[in-house]
Structures are given as structure tokens and as C-alpha cells.
Design an enzyme around this catalytic site. Structure first.
Site, short mmCIF file in Angstrom:
data_model
loop_
_atom_site.label_atom_id
_atom_site.label_comp_id
_atom_site.label_asym_id
_atom_site.label_seq_id
_atom_site.Cartn_x
_atom_site.Cartn_y
_atom_site.Cartn_z
N SER A 150 0.82 -1.22 0.00
CA SER A 150 0.00 0.00 0.00
C SER A 150 0.85 1.27 0.00
O SER A 150 1.59 1.52 -0.94
CB SER A 150 -0.96 -0.05 1.19
OG SER A 150 -1.93 0.95 1.13
N ASP B 207 -2.52 6.30 -3.50
CA ASP B 207 -1.36 5.68 -2.86
C ASP B 207 -0.86 4.54 -3.72
O ASP B 207 -1.33 4.34 -4.85
CB ASP B 207 -1.69 5.23 -1.43
CG ASP B 207 -2.67 4.06 -1.39
OD1 ASP B 207 -3.39 3.85 -2.38
OD2 ASP B 207 -2.70 3.36 -0.37
N ASP C 140 -1.18 1.34 -3.97
CA ASP C 140 -2.09 0.35 -4.56
C ASP C 140 -3.44 0.94 -4.90
O ASP C 140 -4.37 0.22 -5.24
CB ASP C 140 -2.24 -0.87 -3.64
CG ASP C 140 -2.97 -0.56 -2.34
OD1 ASP C 140 -2.96 0.61 -1.92
OD2 ASP C 140 -3.54 -1.50 -1.74
N ASP D 235 -5.94 2.25 -3.37
CA ASP D 235 -7.19 2.05 -2.64
C ASP D 235 -7.53 3.24 -1.75
O ASP D 235 -8.53 3.22 -1.04
CB ASP D 235 -7.16 0.75 -1.82
CG ASP D 235 -6.14 0.77 -0.68
OD1 ASP D 235 -5.33 1.71 -0.62
OD2 ASP D 235 -6.16 -0.18 0.13
#
Length: 452
Positions: free
Chosen positions: A105, A246, A248, A250
């Protein structure tokens, strides 16, 4: 009965790459155990969708997971670098048994992680993760596939296009982004191709930053953890909007046309109010975490809306949303869950909802993104070594003192990080001096405990 989870944290497994638990051996073992767990029926082929972000170590862990799944007899569908919500979406779309995202992440490239999604596209429950950990501790050799039953690996070549179309479908069909100049910062992460393309296809003039991953630069001075880069770019280019994702993708933060940052709480409030006006907000309820600002709660109440809080982590937000039938939730950090369109946090889809409000109301970002006046809020992290101070009587006494000081006007939240040896201390109140007094005192107590 499943043992207590030791590998899985608040958002999958995470750690330093090539160091336990982010090793080839553990990843392969996880692939075998998860594969066997989800292969409930023996009369059909079973499959897993496997994606990753742009970290150098992603190749290593991807290969290890593939080996584990194949040896368990599960087919692997490789999709390459894509956002975490894309893996959840593709798992459902392809009728796969499992989805796996290799990502840490918003963490630096030195870390990596593994997130698992069930066939319904939702993150696995604590109980299922515990059962998979149980399997990992067992001798699985007798249960692995025979030579004729070993799984096959294949690559889904149009995975990115499928996700782009899915994201665009959340944007009202009669609207376009013509005339809008948008800066998109993809954190040199998994959305570096799909997010700019989706915005361009909807008609926007797109200025890209953080879209040149090299395996080492994910989240490095860019993305939602470094929003100052986005804000500066918006001012430099005279853009109408800025969007920061960010690693990833999400989570998302927004910058208005003046380069001012808009956090997740403001985004939640904006979408909630707009959806209520259009009878789209289920139950007139929004789900956030204990970290969301009290100003948001007050503003929602003034609009006839209820706010429900959960523990920190978008998985807990999603669980509460499913329990009560809500379709909007999120975190101050930028995780936005819009369950009409996605089963997990989706930064691009959330950004498109904000853009839709601007286009539909013909109002600039600076007007629509100031839903409430936030209470002064201060968050500090205190690092410790050894035993966590969270169970200390001294800390309990400090919290009781803080609660008394804040009674009726604010609140204190203490939270142990799920990934690092940190205690997060957050306080908020209308009196900013009181907030600083409380946080500083509690942090001093934690430091004293840690060094005792």
C-alpha cells in the site's frame, strides 16, 4: 478451531521484503494453504486472480505465490500491476475462487505485503485468515496436486482495460470532464497506467506525476502520503483538480484549484450530502473509523445523517457497511468504500464521484470540498521496543486523565499500529491548546513506560 492470527495483521500480511514474513518460502506456503482452503469442490477447475503493485520485490513474491497455488492444483490468472480494487473486481468478474494482491500500500518500496479476497470480492474475515494460518503450520505434502492435477498459469492481457471500464461506469453516463485540467499523482504505483487513461477517456486534460515506476520509487515523495507534491503541481499548472492515490490506489486525497488539500473526511461528507439530495444514500448513514473528525460527525447530524464508527482499517468499515446495509464509508486517510461500485476501497472511483459533483453542480473544487469545519486535531506516533505499553496501568491512568480534561468537548484515541511498534495518539477538541496539552502529556507517559 483456528489459532490466533500471527501472520495476518489489520490488512493482510506485511513486512520488509526478503525478511520474514515476506519471504519466498512463506509466500509459497501461503499459496499452497490458501489454494487448498478454497478448493472446496473437486469436480471443476479452481482459479486465483493474482495482481501486484510496482515494487521490485513484487516479482519475487508473485513467482513464489504462483508456485504455491499451482502445486495445490489451482490455476493462476496473472494480471500484472493493477490497483487493489481491480483485483477484487476481477475476482468477482472472472468467477475466481480467490483474489491476491501483492502490495504494501502506502509503505516504502522496502516493504511488501499480501492481501487476500474471497470469491465475492471482499477481504477475508479474521476467522478465515486464521484457518489459512492453521493450514500453513500443517504438513500439506499429502494434499498437494498429483502431476496431472497441477495448476496452469496464464496472463489476462486486457485486465487493465476491464478495470478502466468498470471505474468509468461509476461516472454518470451523461457527464464528461471536458474543459477540466486534472493533475493525477499515482505514487509511482499500481494505477500509473489505468488512472490517467480513465480520466483522459472521460475528456479531461491530464497532467501526470508519479507515473514513472522503477521498482524503487513507489510512494517516494509522491502519492497520498506526500500530498504537498500534488498541491504544488496543481498550483504550477493552474489545474482545476488534483488527485493523489497511494501505491495500490485504494485511497485518495484531493487538491482543489488553489492547491489546498482535501482529506478523506471532507470527501466522505461531500459525497454523503450529494447522495442524500439524490436519494442514493442508504439508511442515511455513513461509516467511518474512530479517527474521523468530530466536525464531520456534527455536520452530518445537521444534515440528518448518522455517522457510525469502527476500528481503523477499511476492512472493518466494509464489515459494518455490510451489517447495516450502508453504501458509503471510508477513512480520513483516504480509503473510500462506495459499495454500489466496489467491494473495497477504490481511490479512482471515489475521485470520479467528487468530479461528478463538480461537473453536475458547475461548482469548483474549493466550493464543494469544504463540507465542514474540522475540529483541531493532533496525531502523534510514539515508537517503542519490547512489550507494548497499551496494557500499562500508567497509560490507563493517563487516558482517564485525558478523558476527564476533554469531557464534553473532545475525545482521545489511543491505537497500536498493526504493522509497526508504534502507539498512535490522537486527540481533538474545539480548544486547540487543550488538544496539544492532552497529546503531549499522553505521549510523555508512553515514552516513560517504554524506557522504564
Amino acid at each position: 478451531m483456528a489459532t490466533k492470527r500471527s501472520l495476518f495483521g489489520t490488512d493482510g500480511i506485511r513486512g520488509t521484503a526478503n525478511t520474514a514474513p515476506m519471504t519466498v518460502e512463506i509466500a509459497q506456503r501461503l499459496g499452497q494453504a490458501a489454494g487448498l482452503y478454497f478448493m472446496r469442490s473437486q469436480n471443476r477447475r479452481h482459479s486465483v486472480v493474482l495482481g501486484k503493485d510496482t515494487r521490485l520485490s513484487g516479482y519475487m513474491l508473485e513467482c513464489a505465490l504462483v508456485a504455491g497455488f499451482l502445486s495445490a492444483g489451482m490455476d493462476v490468472i496473472l494480471v500484472g500491476p493493477l490497483p487493489t480494487p481491480a483485483i477484487a473486481m476481477l475476482t468477482r468478474s472472472l468467477r475466481a475462487d480467490l483474489g491476491v494482491m501483492v502490495s504494501a500500500s502506502h509503505n516504502p518500496f522496502t516493504d511488501n505485503g499480501i492481501k487476500l479476497f474471497g470469491p465475492d470480492g471482499f477481504k477475508l474475515s479474521d476467522e478465515v485468515e486464521g484457518e489459512i494460518e492453521d493450514l500453513m503450520s500443517q504438513d500439506l505434502s499429502a494434499r498437494l496436486a498429483s502431476p496431472a492435477q497441477i495448476g496452469r498459469a496464464s496472463r489476462l492481457t486486457d485486465a487493465a482495460g476491464r478495470y478502466i471500464e468498470n471505474a468509468k461506469a461509476s461516472f454518470p453516463r451523461g457527464l464528461r470532464l471536458d474543459g477540466l485540467k486534472i493533475v493525477i499523482d499515482c505514487a509511482n504505483g499500481s494505477a500509473y497506467r489505468v488512472a490517467p487513461t480513465a480520466l483522459w477517456e472521460l475528456g479531461a486534460e491530464v497532467i501526470k506525476i508519479g507515473c514513472s515506476p522503477d521498482g524503487l520509487n513507489i510512494n517516494d515523495g509522491v502519492g497520498s502520503t506526500h500530498p504537498e507534491t500534488l498541491c504544488a503541481a496543481v498550483r504550477e499548472h493552474g489545474a482545476d483538480f488534483g488527485i493523489a492515490l497511494d501505491g495500490d490506489a485504494d485511497r485518495v486525497l484531493i487538491a482543489d484549484e488553489n492547491g489546498n488539500l482535501v482529506d478523506g473526511d471532507q470527501i466522505i461528507g461531500l459525497i454523503a450530502a450529494f447522495w442524500k439530495q439524490h436519494d442514493r444514500l442508504r439508511g442515511n448513514t455513513v461509516v467511518t473509523t474512530v479517527m474521523s473528525n468530530m466536525g464531520l460527525e456534527k455536520a452530518l447530524a445537521e444534515n440528518g445523517l448518522e455517522l457510525q464508527r469502527t476500528a481503523v482499517g477499511d476492512r472493518y468499515v466494509v464489515e459494518r457497511m455490510r451489517e447495516i446495509g450502508a453504501n458509503l464509508g471510508g477513512e480520513q486517510s483516504g480509503h473510500m468504500v462506495l459499495s454500489d461500485y466496489a467491494t473495497t476501497g477504490d481511490g479512482l472511483i471515489a475521485a470520479l464521484q467528487v468530479l461528478a459533483v463538480s461537473v453536475e453542480t458547475k461548482r469548483p473544487a474549493s466550493e464543494i470540498c469544504r463540507f465542514f469545519t474540522p475540529y483541531p486535531q493532533l496525531l502523534k506516533n510514539v515508537r517503542y521496543s519490547g512489550t507494548s505499553p497499551m496494557s500499562s496501568p500508567d497509560l490507563a491512568a493517563a487516558k482517564a486523565w485525558a478523558d476527564e480534561r476533554l469531557a464534553g468537548s473532545g475525545r482521545l484515541v489511543l491505537r497500536a499500529s498493526g504493522t509497526e511498534p508504534l502507539i498512535r495518539v490522537m486527540a481533538e477538541a474545539q480548544d486547540e491548546a487543550l488538544v496539544h496539552e492532552v497529546v503531549d502529556h499522553v505521549c510523555d507517559v508512553i515514552r516513560a513506560i517504554a524506557h522504564a
